[in-house]
Design an enzyme around this catalytic site. Structure first.
Site, PDB file in Angstrom:
ATOM      1  N   MET A 153     -41.506   9.308 -39.149  1.00  0.00           N
ATOM      2  CA  MET A 153     -41.457   7.954 -39.726  1.00  0.00           C
ATOM      3  C   MET A 153     -40.481   7.091 -38.912  1.00  0.00           C
ATOM      4  O   MET A 153     -39.407   7.549 -38.555  1.00  0.00           O
ATOM      5  CB  MET A 153     -40.976   8.034 -41.176  1.00  0.00           C
ATOM      6  CG  MET A 153     -41.148   6.762 -41.948  1.00  0.00           C
ATOM      7  SD  MET A 153     -40.649   6.953 -43.675  1.00  0.00           S
ATOM      8  CE  MET A 153     -38.890   7.205 -43.535  1.00  0.00           C
ATOM      9  N   CYS A 154     -40.876   5.878 -38.663  1.00  0.00           N
ATOM     10  CA  CYS A 154     -39.985   4.966 -37.961  1.00  0.00           C
ATOM     11  C   CYS A 154     -38.852   4.532 -38.889  1.00  0.00           C
ATOM     12  O   CYS A 154     -38.930   4.692 -40.101  1.00  0.00           O
ATOM     13  CB  CYS A 154     -40.735   3.719 -37.505  1.00  0.00           C
ATOM     14  SG  CYS A 154     -42.108   4.080 -36.407  1.00  0.00           S
ATOM     15  N   GLN A 155     -37.824   3.996 -38.296  1.00  0.00           N
ATOM     16  CA  GLN A 155     -36.676   3.507 -39.060  1.00  0.00           C
ATOM     17  C   GLN A 155     -36.535   2.008 -38.839  1.00  0.00           C
ATOM     18  O   GLN A 155     -36.564   1.537 -37.698  1.00  0.00           O
ATOM     19  CB  GLN A 155     -35.394   4.200 -38.570  1.00  0.00           C
ATOM     20  CG  GLN A 155     -35.338   5.690 -38.843  1.00  0.00           C
ATOM     21  CD  GLN A 155     -34.783   6.027 -40.224  1.00  0.00           C
ATOM     22  OE1 GLN A 155     -34.159   5.182 -40.872  1.00  0.00           O
ATOM     23  NE2 GLN A 155     -35.022   7.245 -40.684  1.00  0.00           N
ATOM     24  N   ILE A 168     -36.355   1.896 -34.812  1.00  0.00           N
ATOM     25  CA  ILE A 168     -36.396   3.125 -34.008  1.00  0.00           C
ATOM     26  C   ILE A 168     -37.774   3.718 -34.191  1.00  0.00           C
ATOM     27  O   ILE A 168     -38.254   3.850 -35.313  1.00  0.00           O
ATOM     28  CB  ILE A 168     -35.314   4.131 -34.443  1.00  0.00           C
ATOM     29  CG1 ILE A 168     -33.920   3.544 -34.211  1.00  0.00           C
ATOM     30  CG2 ILE A 168     -35.465   5.427 -33.649  1.00  0.00           C
ATOM     31  CD1 ILE A 168     -32.795   4.459 -34.665  1.00  0.00           C
TER      32      ILE A 168
END
Lengths: 269, 269
Positions: free
Chosen positions: B1-3, B78
């Site tokens: 998962m992206c942040q 990110i």
């Protein structure tokens, strides 16, 4: 006067050496204190660094100088503000997207009485004549060719005509790049050097730095450096003819056309 | 998962502390190794840093962390690549111009079967679903309101409807900012903290770092931090309700609206 710098190569190359000399012109060897910016293409992507601090004293410039980002196309600019306050939104180079590619634009000069209507497809964020004319160029290309890249021939012909129109309004030295094509318009002064094997040892004009270019290159490498004035002592720099548009591809010049239709306002040839 | 990470304030604030924790999630405390990016607004201008290296080991991230750029609006991301290769052109946040302002967009999630027609006014440069949906949002806003900013009320209503349409196709947590308005859409998870006087001493979750926020602020300061998951231990983070769009202005939430029309594809509430 602002300072322009560009690099166009056939293989990703770092610009640290040329940037070292260029950086000094922002507040050290020349008085361009009103910010600076640089854009590196990596394939279709762009890495852009902008700063309102003079490049000679900028921490961001220090990073750029010491961090060897390799790129086939680079456009940089040091600003001496003539129109628009010193602010990030007025700092060159400017970026817009057209035909699914980023376009980077930097300008040296001032346009007088240049006020064509903008239809809203591209609008300036800041208040410089430079960003305004860039938006107008993008708008006119979109208007003429729609949403699909028309090919290099037609694009070059269109940019030649647009350079004539805007160039008639004053000093219009510019660099325009989409990551593979680099257009350079010489209105009053732009100069370039074409580097290829055998690569020499060259010395910067603006800093006491010498580099043996052959140590970092292969015999296949082609590198074009374009600047407002020569960056090195012991290389042959060729002055572009005022009133010409040139296209650099893969480290060489592929096209040149005349763009002068008369004596631009405020200029004496 | 992206942040995702964003900051929205009523006075220019540096994000070094929050970024220190966030940076660690790119390859140190979490496995988001596919590049990162951050965009700082300074008035209307944008300073954008993008890197394909993991943020925990990126020289550019080191500069950002140690160089206190003060900004009222910041958006960072990110990447954990799900669609599109690891490359600069696929690195968030993305930027486009609309109504003479830059718009910055970052997305966490994946959209399924989302293929509306793009008319060419905004086209993706890379090949992520994220940049595609951003271009679609910009296109639809331009189509609906023309070339003039319609005001915050109408814009919020339009973005609520667009979030419903795209959000029906999967996980669609996003941040969208024009330098004064920061829109945050929670599809599955976004959380925020509103900081104001008396400012506490806070401790990062991802790094062994503690900061007394009162030492850097005045009693008038309002700072909103929005993130995928809480960055600090000893503060009250509020989880946004899944299926809501919120507008942050001047360090506080000014509007919230529901965006859920059903259960999006591939998601279970």
């Amino acid at each position: 006067m602002c300072q322009l710098l560009a690099m166009n190569c056939n293989t990703p190359t770092d610009i640290c050496f040329s940037f070292t000399g260029f950086q000094a012109r922002g507040g050290l060897t020349d008085s361009h204190n009103d910010g600076w910016g640089i854009a590196f293409f990596e394939d279709r992507g762009v890495r852009q660094f902008l700063d309102t601090a003079p490049s000679a004293h900028s921490k961001v410039a220090e990073l750029v100088r010491s961090y060897p980002i390799k790129s086939k196309n680079v456009v940089a600019h040091i600003r001496k503000a003539t129109q628009g306050k010193v602010s990030l939104e007025n700092t060159h180079p400017f970026m817009r997207e057209l035909w699914g590619r980023y376009w980077i634009f930097a300008h040296n000069g001032t346009l007088v009485d240049f006020n064509p209507e903008l239809d809203g497809s591209y609008l300036p964020v800041g208040n410089t004549d430079s960003e305004f004319v860039f938006c107008w160029i993008m708008q006119e290309l979109r208007k003429q060719f729609g949403s699909v890249f028309p090919g290099t021939e037609k694009l070059f012909a269109a940019l030649t005509e647009l350079s004539k129109v805007a160039g008639d309004h004053g000093k219009f030295n510019f660099l325009l790049c989409n990551g593979s094509l680099l257009f350079a318009h010489c209105s009053t002064n732009l100069t370039y050097v074409l580097r290829k094997a055998p690569f020499p040892t060259v010395q910067l004009k603006d800093q006491d730095v010498t580099v043996d270019l052959s140590a970092q290159t292969t015999s296949e490498d082609r590198v074009a450096i374009i600047a407002t004035s020569p960056l090195t002592h012991n290389e042959v720099w060729t002055d572009m003819k005022p009133g010409t548009l040139s296209l650099f591809e893969e480290g060489g010049i592929s096209k040149t056309a005349d763009t002068v239709v008369g004596v631009p306002r405020g200029l004496n040839y």
